[in-house]
Write a protein that holds these residues in place. Structure first.
Motif, mmCIF file in Angstrom:
data_model
loop_
_atom_site.group_PDB
_atom_site.id
_atom_site.type_symbol
_atom_site.label_atom_id
_atom_site.label_comp_id
_atom_site.label_asym_id
_atom_site.label_seq_id
_atom_site.Cartn_x
_atom_site.Cartn_y
_atom_site.Cartn_z
ATOM 1 N N GLU A 1 0.776 -0.978 -0.007
ATOM 2 C CA GLU A 1 0.704 0.132 -0.179
ATOM 3 C C GLU A 1 0.606 0.960 -0.308
ATOM 4 O O GLU A 1 2.550 0.946 0.893
ATOM 5 C CB GLU A 1 -0.321 -0.497 1.522
ATOM 6 C CG GLU A 1 -1.375 -0.768 1.767
ATOM 7 C CD GLU A 1 -2.815 -1.347 2.919
ATOM 8 O OE1 GLU A 1 -3.356 0.267 3.074
ATOM 9 O OE2 GLU A 1 -2.996 -1.627 3.271
ATOM 10 N N ARG A 2 0.358 2.543 -0.629
ATOM 11 C CA ARG A 2 1.123 3.568 -0.492
ATOM 12 C C ARG A 2 0.982 3.929 1.153
ATOM 13 O O ARG A 2 -0.433 4.618 1.198
ATOM 14 C CB ARG A 2 0.366 4.091 -1.319
ATOM 15 C CG ARG A 2 1.308 5.569 -1.202
ATOM 16 C CD ARG A 2 0.235 6.734 -2.173
ATOM 17 N NE ARG A 2 0.891 7.796 -2.519
ATOM 18 C CZ ARG A 2 1.828 8.869 -1.823
ATOM 19 N NH1 ARG A 2 0.985 9.077 -0.235
ATOM 20 N NH2 ARG A 2 2.645 10.223 -2.168
ATOM 21 N N PRO A 3 1.926 4.423 1.808
ATOM 22 C CA PRO A 3 2.047 4.925 2.783
ATOM 23 C C PRO A 3 1.521 6.237 2.556
ATOM 24 O O PRO A 3 1.851 7.590 1.779
ATOM 25 C CB PRO A 3 3.581 4.361 3.071
ATOM 26 C CG PRO A 3 4.226 4.885 2.055
ATOM 27 C CD PRO A 3 3.762 3.874 1.004
ATOM 28 N N PRO A 4 1.212 7.273 4.055
ATOM 29 C CA PRO A 4 0.253 8.109 3.850
ATOM 30 C C PRO A 4 1.893 9.915 4.149
ATOM 31 O O PRO A 4 2.465 9.072 4.988
ATOM 32 C CB PRO A 4 -0.366 8.079 5.611
ATOM 33 C CG PRO A 4 -0.374 6.897 6.140
ATOM 34 C CD PRO A 4 0.820 5.585 4.972
ATOM 35 N N MET A 5 1.731 9.584 3.060
ATOM 36 C CA MET A 5 2.738 10.712 3.388
ATOM 37 C C MET A 5 2.889 11.916 2.377
ATOM 38 O O MET A 5 2.137 12.474 1.336
ATOM 39 C CB MET A 5 4.107 10.523 2.794
ATOM 40 C CG MET A 5 4.258 9.959 1.574
ATOM 41 S SD MET A 5 5.783 8.436 1.246
ATOM 42 C CE MET A 5 5.779 8.165 0.080
ATOM 43 N N ASP A 6 3.541 13.240 2.108
ATOM 44 C CA ASP A 6 3.010 14.283 1.209
ATOM 45 C C ASP A 6 3.767 13.704 -0.206
ATOM 46 O O ASP A 6 3.735 14.485 -1.041
ATOM 47 C CB ASP A 6 3.865 15.313 2.142
ATOM 48 C CG ASP A 6 2.249 16.021 3.318
ATOM 49 O OD1 ASP A 6 1.120 15.351 3.074
ATOM 50 O OD2 ASP A 6 2.727 16.623 4.350
ATOM 51 N N GLU A 7 5.351 13.982 0.320
ATOM 52 C CA GLU A 7 6.052 13.691 -0.620
ATOM 53 C C GLU A 7 7.571 12.355 -0.460
ATOM 54 O O GLU A 7 8.020 12.876 0.561
ATOM 55 C CB GLU A 7 7.329 14.865 -0.880
ATOM 56 C CG GLU A 7 8.302 15.005 -2.180
ATOM 57 C CD GLU A 7 8.433 16.419 -2.209
ATOM 58 O OE1 GLU A 7 9.113 16.155 -3.242
ATOM 59 O OE2 GLU A 7 8.356 17.007 -1.739
ATOM 60 N N LEU A 8 7.913 11.880 -1.332
ATOM 61 C CA LEU A 8 9.186 11.198 -1.312
ATOM 62 C C LEU A 8 9.935 11.040 -2.400
ATOM 63 O O LEU A 8 9.496 10.258 -3.199
ATOM 64 C CB LEU A 8 8.567 9.787 -1.165
ATOM 65 C CG LEU A 8 10.387 9.266 -0.883
ATOM 66 C CD1 LEU A 8 10.939 9.688 0.475
ATOM 67 C CD2 LEU A 8 9.794 7.604 -0.425
ATOM 68 N N ALA A 9 11.084 11.928 -2.256
ATOM 69 C CA ALA A 9 11.382 11.886 -3.744
ATOM 70 C C ALA A 9 13.556 12.477 -3.809
ATOM 71 O O ALA A 9 13.173 12.859 -2.250
ATOM 72 C CB ALA A 9 10.849 13.075 -4.933
#
Length: 750
Positions: free
Chosen positions: A69-77
């Motif tokens: 599942e996509r973890p809840p967060m604003d950004e990962l880059a």
């Protein structure tokens, strides 16, 4: 490579964390249990990296891969390729060993495929490649100065076949046969003579002088015999009657036994070409555990010593057993342990037959049940009295006789598997490869064995089953796989790799992780071990507490700076390493193990105090788990009547067990992966809650039972819209499945 930027991470109890991870750093994440370390490292960074990696595949391929599942967060880059080495997916297959999980097995198979030399099991002589020229040269030295017949054997089953053979030989110019050792003209041999039982028929190819001058003619005769016979020729010397067999290709120089050229498929117990026919490559076979058949030797034969014959469905078996005992004068009222060995063997083996009222024996009764395994209740019954025993055909090596005939450095593949990592590394380094490809394989094998030895796994044998490794051992083995792959620009996430590792072995593991980070990777390790944390380039302290009190970054800096922060949990723990000594609780009761000699334990006697907290320590591989788990726990559980556990390790005696009521094993195995499991169900606390709700007056009036307050029982109190799951799963054909909160119970499950 750009640093990894994480913004607004809210997985589980994380409180909108922001984090940057530059490449080439060894980062330790520490803090109290439940503070959010694994949520940050595994459930956020690794989960998102793995999810995006899977999304890069085609829709068809994605349906066969695990999608997180996509973890809840604003950004990962930017998202780096991510590798997790954790303890969440223990290997359960008995085919998986240390060699397979670390990718050593393919290199061992390739090494044997290029470098192995077969050894004749009958003559104990290495096979050699034999050409017609080599065979003629060797025979000229052995039978120099004699005249000999070059022949080849033929199979003659009936008269018609012999007549066809004779016609074909005459057409090709062959006029003589050797029948039962006598040379005769082909027209003089009657079909009845050639087809008589025990008669050997050979075709004479040529009569040559075995000298240096006639070597070319001898070579041509041998080549003709090989061509017509499939690769075997006979040489019969005139006068002294010497008889020599020569075979084409790879063969024993003494008995001419032929061998296949080595190939990788032959050296794998997962392949039908190399696996043992008896155990099919498992190394073990299912057998009857006689300790389970006769669990209480204090019982008599009439009193139910033979446990499977103590029920109402085995009245006939008990009756015929009593008749047999009376006939053989075996006492029925004497405890089993006081019967002689001959009497016990007579009951087990019986007369071996059911006919004419004979007593078949307990062993034959189980063999008869094996023919009825198509019935469910028979399979259930047999499962109660079975154990795994070492295969007698391959002796646990898992390979068939053909594969075990090939050797490298004097050892067959089964013997290589039985080596420890350190011993295998030493033998690989000393090996002089003959083939250029073998040299390349040797270098790769030496490199991977070196990594295993460097992380402190040098004491483990290559055939050690993966499911028997501790959590820390499994992680370190997985770490060496990543090291052998020579990855760069990758994010490695490790979950407490020092579990089960002795303090003296920790520096070697820290050195390996530093090498991994120096290769341009980012290494994030969830760890509490001070030696690992102090070796890190950066430390992230999570806390201040667990659950709702955690999820924050309290400190982000170097280990030296953390050591000065006594206001933080880790800094405070480091400052109070040497606390006040506690008085030891005195005890007079103890368990006594005599003559423990399982695995590497060498006949030791151990006294274990009862009523106190007793620790077993020592270097990795010294035998701690063997003593505590394989011997002490299993022997105690069986002595207390729990025959479901495996047979204990070799020991002479266990004394003092009367002081115990039960034996419980608490190991590193996960509780389970089911969505219905939670701490309340595993600890049986939910049973008390259900009973309490069912005892309420309103529940009694409505006739509600404890099952009515369970989300696992259909048709009772659980929400039927989500089947007690709390959420609904929408299965997508080519996209990730969608999990939605149940609109009826809103996640409450009732």
């Amino acid at each position: 490579m750009l640093p990894i930027r994480l913004r607004g991470a809210r997985t589980h109890n994380l409180r909108s964390l922001d984090l940057e991870l530059p490449p080439g750093q060894l980062v330790s994440v520490t803090g109290p249990s439940g503070a959010g370390k694994s949520s940050l490292a595994l459930d956020t960074l690794y989960a998102e990296g793995q999810r995006r990696f899977v999304e890069s595949f085609s829709p068809y391929a994605r349906q066969f891969l695990e999608r997180l599942e996509r973890p809840p967060m604003d950004e990962l880059a930017p998202v780096a390729a991510t590798v997790a080495v954790d303890r969440r997916a223990p290997v359960k297959s008995s085919r998986s060993t240390l060699a397979t999980m670390t990718d050593l097995e393919p290199y061992l198979a390739a090494l044997f495929g290029r470098e192995a030399i077969p050894t004749c099991p009958d003559c104990d002589v290495e096979a050699v490649h034999t050409s017609p020229r080599d065979a003629a040269h060797r025979l000229a030295q052995t039978l120099d100065g004699t005249r000999a017949l070059v022949t080849y054997a033929v199979d003659v089953d009936d008269a018609e076949q012999f007549l066809d053979l004779r016609e074909g030989l005459a057409r090709d110019g062959y006029r003589r046969l050797v029948v039962s050792g006598a040379v005769r003209e082909i027209d003089e041999v009657r079909p009845s003579e050639a087809t008589a039982p025990g008669v050997r028929v050979e075709v004479v190819v040529d009569r040559v002088s075995v000298t240096k001058g006639e070597r070319q003619r001898l070579q041509e005769a041998i080549e003709a015999a090989w061509t017509r016979s499939g690769g075997r020729a006979e040489l019969r010397a005139e006068g002294d009657g010497a008889h020599v067999t020569v075979a084409r290709g790879l063969a024993c120089p003494k008995c001419a036994r032929s061998f296949e050229p080595p190939r990788p498929g032959l050296f794998s117990y997962n392949s039908p070409f190399g696996a043992c026919d008896s155990c099919r490559g498992f190394g073990r076979v299912i057998a009857i555990d006689w300790d389970k058949v006769i669990p209480d030797p204090r019982k008599t034969v009439r009193g139910g010593a033979v446990r499977p014959w103590s029920g109402p469905s085995t009245t006939w078996e008990r009756g015929i057993l009593e008749k047999f005992c009376k006939k053989e004068k075996i006492p029925l009222e004497v405890p089993w342990e006081k019967l002689s060995a001959k009497q016990r063997a007579a009951i087990i083996d019986g007369e071996g037959s059911w006919h004419h009222g004979k007593y078949p024996g307990v062993r034959a009764w189980f063999e008869w049940l094996e023919t009825r395994t198509y019935k469910m209740h028979v399979r259930v019954l047999l499962s109660r009295y079975r154990e795994y025993a070492v295969c007698k055909s391959c002796r646990g090596s898992r390979l068939n006789g053909t594969a075990l005939a090939y050797r490298v450095a004097g050892l067959d593949l089964g013997a290589w598997h039985a080596l420890t990592v350190s011993d295998a590394l030493a033998r690989t380094r000393a090996l002089a490869a003959r083939d250029p490809q073998g040299k390349r394989v040797k270098e790769q094998l030496e490199s991977r064995l070196g990594y295993l030895d460097a992380v402190g796994l040098g004491y483990i044998t290559l055939d050690r089953q993966a499911r028997t490794l501790s959590g820390g051992e499994a992680q370190r083995a997985g770490l060496t796989t990543a090291l052998g792959a020579a990855l760069t620009g990758t994010l490695f996430v490790l979950d407490e790799p020092t579990v089960g590792l002795h303090a003296t072995d920790v520096p070697a593991l820290a050195h390996v992780m530093r090498e991994l980070s120096r290769a341009g990777n980012t290494v994030m390790v969830v760890e509490h071990e001070p030696a690992i944390v102090r070796e890190s380039d950066r430390v992230i302290e999570m806390g201040p507490g667990a659950g709702a009190r955690g999820g924050r970054i309290l400190f982000d800096g170097t280990p030296e700076q953390l050591a000065k922060r006594t206001d933080l949990p880790t800094g405070k723990a480091w400052a109070s390493v040497h606390g006040p000594r506690r008085e030891r609780r005195p005890t007079n009761r103890k368990l006594l193990l005599r003559g423990v000699r399982e695995h590497n334990l060498q006949g030791i006697d151990v006294s274990i105090p009862l009523g106190v907290l007793c620790g077993v320590t020592g270097p990795s591989g010294s035998g701690k788990s063997t003593l505590a788990h394989d011997v002490l726990y299993r022997a105690s559980a069986r002595a207390l009547g729990d025959m479901t556990v495996d047979k204990p390790g070799a020991h002479d005696a266990l004394r003092g067990i009367d002081a115990l009521a039960r034996a419980v094993l608490v190991d590193q195995s996960p509780l389970g992966r089911t969505a219905r499991g939670n701490p309340a169900t595993y600890t049986k606390a939910w049973d008390r809650f259900r009973a309490r709700f069912a005892s309420e007056p309103a529940s009694i009036d409505r006739g509600l039972s404890p099952a009515s307050f369970s989300f696992n029982v259909p048709g009772k109190g659980r929400c039927e819209a989500c089947s007690g799951e709390g959420y609904e799963t929408v299965e997508m054909q080519f996209l990730a499945d969608v999990m939605l909160l149940c609109p009826v119970c809103h996640g409450k499950r009732f």
